[in-house]
Design a protein around this motif. Structure first.
Motif, PDB file in Angstrom:
ATOM      1  N   LEU A 179       0.807  -1.219   0.000  1.00 59.61           N
ATOM      2  CA  LEU A 179       0.000   0.000   0.000  1.00 59.61           C
ATOM      3  C   LEU A 179       0.843   1.273   0.000  1.00 59.61           C
ATOM      4  CD1 LEU A 179      -2.790  -1.082   2.501  1.00 59.61           C
ATOM      5  CD2 LEU A 179      -2.887  -1.032   0.012  1.00 59.61           C
ATOM      6  N   HIS A 180       1.981   1.254   0.693  1.00 63.23           N
ATOM      7  CA  HIS A 180       2.793   2.471   0.759  1.00 63.23           C
ATOM      8  C   HIS A 180       3.463   2.803  -0.579  1.00 63.23           C
ATOM      9  CE1 HIS A 180       5.879  -0.622   1.494  1.00 63.23           C
ATOM     10  NE2 HIS A 180       6.745   0.274   1.042  1.00 63.23           N
ATOM     11  N   ARG A 181       3.623   1.821  -1.456  1.00 62.99           N
ATOM     12  CA  ARG A 181       4.240   2.091  -2.759  1.00 62.99           C
ATOM     13  C   ARG A 181       3.223   2.501  -3.812  1.00 62.99           C
ATOM     14  NH1 ARG A 181       8.223  -1.960  -5.009  1.00 62.99           N
ATOM     15  NH2 ARG A 181       8.855  -0.088  -6.090  1.00 62.99           N
ATOM     16  N   HIS A 182       1.939   2.245  -3.548  1.00 66.77           N
ATOM     17  CA  HIS A 182       0.889   2.557  -4.515  1.00 66.77           C
ATOM     18  C   HIS A 182      -0.271   3.282  -3.835  1.00 66.77           C
ATOM     19  CE1 HIS A 182       2.933  -0.056  -7.340  1.00 66.77           C
ATOM     20  NE2 HIS A 182       2.992  -0.974  -6.386  1.00 66.77           N
ATOM     21  N   PRO A 183      -0.046   4.505  -3.380  1.00 67.77           N
ATOM     22  CA  PRO A 183      -1.098   5.217  -2.645  1.00 67.77           C
ATOM     23  C   PRO A 183      -2.337   5.515  -3.497  1.00 67.77           C
ATOM     24  CG  PRO A 183       0.750   6.669  -3.070  1.00 67.77           C
ATOM     25  CD  PRO A 183       1.174   5.294  -3.493  1.00 67.77           C
ATOM     26  N   MET A 184      -2.163   5.698  -4.792  1.00 66.00           N
ATOM     27  CA  MET A 184      -3.302   5.983  -5.657  1.00 66.00           C
ATOM     28  C   MET A 184      -4.241   4.783  -5.777  1.00 66.00           C
ATOM     29  SD  MET A 184      -1.591   8.121  -8.829  1.00 66.00           S
ATOM     30  CE  MET A 184      -3.040   7.913  -9.829  1.00 66.00           C
ATOM     31  N   CYS A 185      -3.702   3.590  -5.626  1.00 66.98           N
ATOM     32  CA  CYS A 185      -4.472   2.364  -5.851  1.00 66.98           C
ATOM     33  C   CYS A 185      -4.766   1.615  -4.553  1.00 66.98           C
ATOM     34  CB  CYS A 185      -3.709   1.450  -6.807  1.00 66.98           C
ATOM     35  SG  CYS A 185      -3.255   2.228  -8.368  1.00 66.98           S
ATOM     36  N   GLU A 208      -7.104   1.663  -2.281  1.00 61.31           N
ATOM     37  CA  GLU A 208      -8.462   1.159  -2.077  1.00 61.31           C
ATOM     38  C   GLU A 208      -8.722  -0.105  -2.915  1.00 61.31           C
ATOM     39  OE1 GLU A 208     -12.770   2.859  -3.237  1.00 61.31           O
ATOM     40  OE2 GLU A 208     -11.567   4.203  -1.993  1.00 61.31           O
ATOM     41  N   ILE A 209      -8.286  -0.098  -4.154  1.00 64.41           N
ATOM     42  CA  ILE A 209      -8.489  -1.252  -5.037  1.00 64.41           C
ATOM     43  C   ILE A 209      -7.632  -2.427  -4.577  1.00 64.41           C
ATOM     44  CG2 ILE A 209      -8.355  -2.077  -7.422  1.00 64.41           C
ATOM     45  CD1 ILE A 209      -8.742   0.865  -8.296  1.00 64.41           C
ATOM     46  N   ILE A 210      -6.413  -2.145  -4.124  1.00 63.83           N
ATOM     47  CA  ILE A 210      -5.533  -3.210  -3.617  1.00 63.83           C
ATOM     48  C   ILE A 210      -6.183  -3.912  -2.436  1.00 63.83           C
ATOM     49  CG2 ILE A 210      -3.353  -3.666  -2.427  1.00 63.83           C
ATOM     50  CD1 ILE A 210      -2.085  -1.486  -4.181  1.00 63.83           C
ATOM     51  N   GLU A 211      -6.734  -3.120  -1.516  1.00 65.19           N
ATOM     52  CA  GLU A 211      -7.380  -3.709  -0.348  1.00 65.19           C
ATOM     53  C   GLU A 211      -8.579  -4.563  -0.749  1.00 65.19           C
ATOM     54  OE1 GLU A 211      -8.166  -0.257   2.022  1.00 65.19           O
ATOM     55  OE2 GLU A 211      -6.205  -0.362   3.013  1.00 65.19           O
ATOM     56  N   ALA A 212      -9.377  -4.084  -1.698  1.00 64.95           N
ATOM     57  CA  ALA A 212     -10.541  -4.852  -2.162  1.00 64.95           C
ATOM     58  C   ALA A 212     -10.094  -6.139  -2.854  1.00 64.95           C
ATOM     59  CB  ALA A 212     -11.384  -4.004  -3.105  1.00 64.95           C
ATOM     60  N   PHE A 213      -9.029  -6.058  -3.632  1.00 63.43           N
ATOM     61  CA  PHE A 213      -8.506  -7.225  -4.345  1.00 63.43           C
ATOM     62  C   PHE A 213      -7.975  -8.270  -3.361  1.00 63.43           C
ATOM     63  CE2 PHE A 213      -5.002  -9.256  -6.841  1.00 63.43           C
ATOM     64  CZ  PHE A 213      -5.800  -9.853  -7.811  1.00 63.43           C
ATOM     65  N   GLN A 214      -7.244  -7.824  -2.355  1.00 63.09           N
ATOM     66  CA  GLN A 214      -6.727  -8.744  -1.351  1.00 63.09           C
ATOM     67  C   GLN A 214      -7.859  -9.364  -0.532  1.00 63.09           C
ATOM     68  OE1 GLN A 214      -3.893  -6.163   0.597  1.00 63.09           O
ATOM     69  NE2 GLN A 214      -2.189  -6.987  -0.592  1.00 63.09           N
ATOM     70  N   LYS A 215      -8.891  -8.576  -0.242  1.00 57.78           N
ATOM     71  CA  LYS A 215     -10.048  -9.096   0.488  1.00 57.78           C
ATOM     72  C   LYS A 215     -10.770 -10.142  -0.354  1.00 57.78           C
ATOM     73  CE  LYS A 215     -14.229  -7.569   2.960  1.00 57.78           C
ATOM     74  NZ  LYS A 215     -14.850  -8.837   2.804  1.00 57.78           N
ATOM     75  N   CYS A 216     -10.899  -9.887  -1.638  1.00 58.71           N
ATOM     76  CA  CYS A 216     -11.544 -10.844  -2.537  1.00 58.71           C
ATOM     77  C   CYS A 216     -10.775 -12.164  -2.539  1.00 58.71           C
ATOM     78  CB  CYS A 216     -11.642 -10.269  -3.940  1.00 58.71           C
ATOM     79  SG  CYS A 216     -12.480 -11.348  -5.124  1.00 58.71           S
ATOM     80  N   HIS A 217      -9.471 -12.091  -2.606  1.00 61.49           N
ATOM     81  CA  HIS A 217      -8.653 -13.307  -2.579  1.00 61.49           C
ATOM     82  C   HIS A 217      -8.791 -14.044  -1.249  1.00 61.49           C
ATOM     83  CE1 HIS A 217      -5.687 -13.247  -6.123  1.00 61.49           C
ATOM     84  NE2 HIS A 217      -6.798 -12.620  -6.462  1.00 61.49           N
ATOM     85  N   ALA A 218      -8.888 -13.302  -0.157  1.00 63.38           N
ATOM     86  CA  ALA A 218      -9.035 -13.927   1.154  1.00 63.38           C
ATOM     87  C   ALA A 218     -10.428 -14.549   1.315  1.00 63.38           C
ATOM     88  CB  ALA A 218      -8.789 -12.902   2.254  1.00 63.38           C
ATOM     89  N   ASP A 219     -11.449 -13.868   0.800  1.00 62.43           N
ATOM     90  CA  ASP A 219     -12.822 -14.356   0.931  1.00 62.43           C
ATOM     91  C   ASP A 219     -13.137 -15.526   0.002  1.00 62.43           C
ATOM     92  OD1 ASP A 219     -13.187 -12.386   2.807  1.00 62.43           O
ATOM     93  OD2 ASP A 219     -14.355 -11.070   1.487  1.00 62.43           O
ATOM     94  N   HIS A 220     -12.443 -15.597  -1.111  1.00 64.53           N
ATOM     95  CA  HIS A 220     -12.723 -16.628  -2.114  1.00 64.53           C
ATOM     96  C   HIS A 220     -11.432 -17.383  -2.469  1.00 64.53           C
ATOM     97  CE1 HIS A 220     -16.551 -14.578  -2.594  1.00 64.53           C
ATOM     98  NE2 HIS A 220     -15.883 -13.448  -2.780  1.00 64.53           N
ATOM     99  N   CYS A 230     -12.322 -12.811  -8.909  1.00 66.71           N
ATOM    100  CA  CYS A 230     -11.748 -11.490  -8.626  1.00 66.71           C
ATOM    101  C   CYS A 230     -11.206 -10.800  -9.890  1.00 66.71           C
ATOM    102  CB  CYS A 230     -10.622 -11.633  -7.606  1.00 66.71           C
ATOM    103  SG  CYS A 230     -11.123 -12.451  -6.085  1.00 66.71           S
ATOM    104  N   THR A 231     -11.590 -11.287 -11.044  1.00 69.78           N
ATOM    105  CA  THR A 231     -11.040 -10.767 -12.296  1.00 69.78           C
ATOM    106  C   THR A 231     -11.396  -9.303 -12.525  1.00 69.78           C
ATOM    107  OG1 THR A 231     -11.130 -12.958 -13.253  1.00 69.78           O
ATOM    108  CG2 THR A 231     -10.924 -11.133 -14.789  1.00 69.78           C
ATOM    109  N   GLU A 232     -12.606  -8.909 -12.174  1.00 65.07           N
ATOM    110  CA  GLU A 232     -13.016  -7.518 -12.380  1.00 65.07           C
ATOM    111  C   GLU A 232     -12.140  -6.559 -11.565  1.00 65.07           C
ATOM    112  OE1 GLU A 232     -16.992  -4.954 -11.603  1.00 65.07           O
ATOM    113  OE2 GLU A 232     -17.281  -6.920 -12.540  1.00 65.07           O
ATOM    114  N   LEU A 233     -11.846  -6.951 -10.331  1.00 60.42           N
ATOM    115  CA  LEU A 233     -10.958  -6.130  -9.501  1.00 60.42           C
ATOM    116  C   LEU A 233      -9.543  -6.109 -10.062  1.00 60.42           C
ATOM    117  CD1 LEU A 233     -12.153  -7.066  -5.921  1.00 60.42           C
ATOM    118  CD2 LEU A 233     -12.276  -4.829  -6.996  1.00 60.42           C
ATOM    119  N   LYS A 234      -9.099  -7.215 -10.609  1.00 64.40           N
ATOM    120  CA  LYS A 234      -7.760  -7.300 -11.207  1.00 64.40           C
ATOM    121  C   LYS A 234      -7.651  -6.337 -12.383  1.00 64.40           C
ATOM    122  CE  LYS A 234      -3.813  -9.289 -12.431  1.00 64.40           C
ATOM    123  NZ  LYS A 234      -2.917  -8.222 -12.796  1.00 64.40           N
TER     124      LYS A 234
END
Length: 80
Positions: A7-13, A15-27, A36-40
């Motif tokens: 997250l510290h290297r990609h501050p612009m992204c 929110e999307i990184i967190e959602a993508f990681q959550k998707c991977h954890a949830d599924h 999780c392709t749409e988030l990717k």
């Protein structure tokens, strides 16, 4: 393939990184079949935009540095 999702290297992204990681954890199995392709896709677009911004900033900095070096060369040539 994407860069490391820190997250510290990609501050612009962030929110999307967190959602993508959550998707991977949830599924844990769904991520392999496109859950999780749409988030990717959104993440890839965000990384491209971020890279374009960084590229523009770096170009402007290099342009200023080049101008500064050229003016210093002219000054040194005029003193000799």
């Amino acid at each position: 393939m994407h860069p490391p999702l820190t997250l510290h290297r990609h501050p612009m992204c962030a929110e999307i990184i967190e959602a993508f990681q959550k998707c991977h954890a949830d599924h844990p199995f769904g991520k392999f079949v496109g859950k999780c392709t749409e988030l990717k896709i959104k993440l890839d677009r965000c990384f491209r935009q971020e890279k374009a911004v960084k590229r523009k900033v770096n170009f402007e900095q290099s342009k200023k540095l080049k101008e500064k070096l050229q003016s210093q060369r002219k000054e040194t040539a005029g003193q000799s």
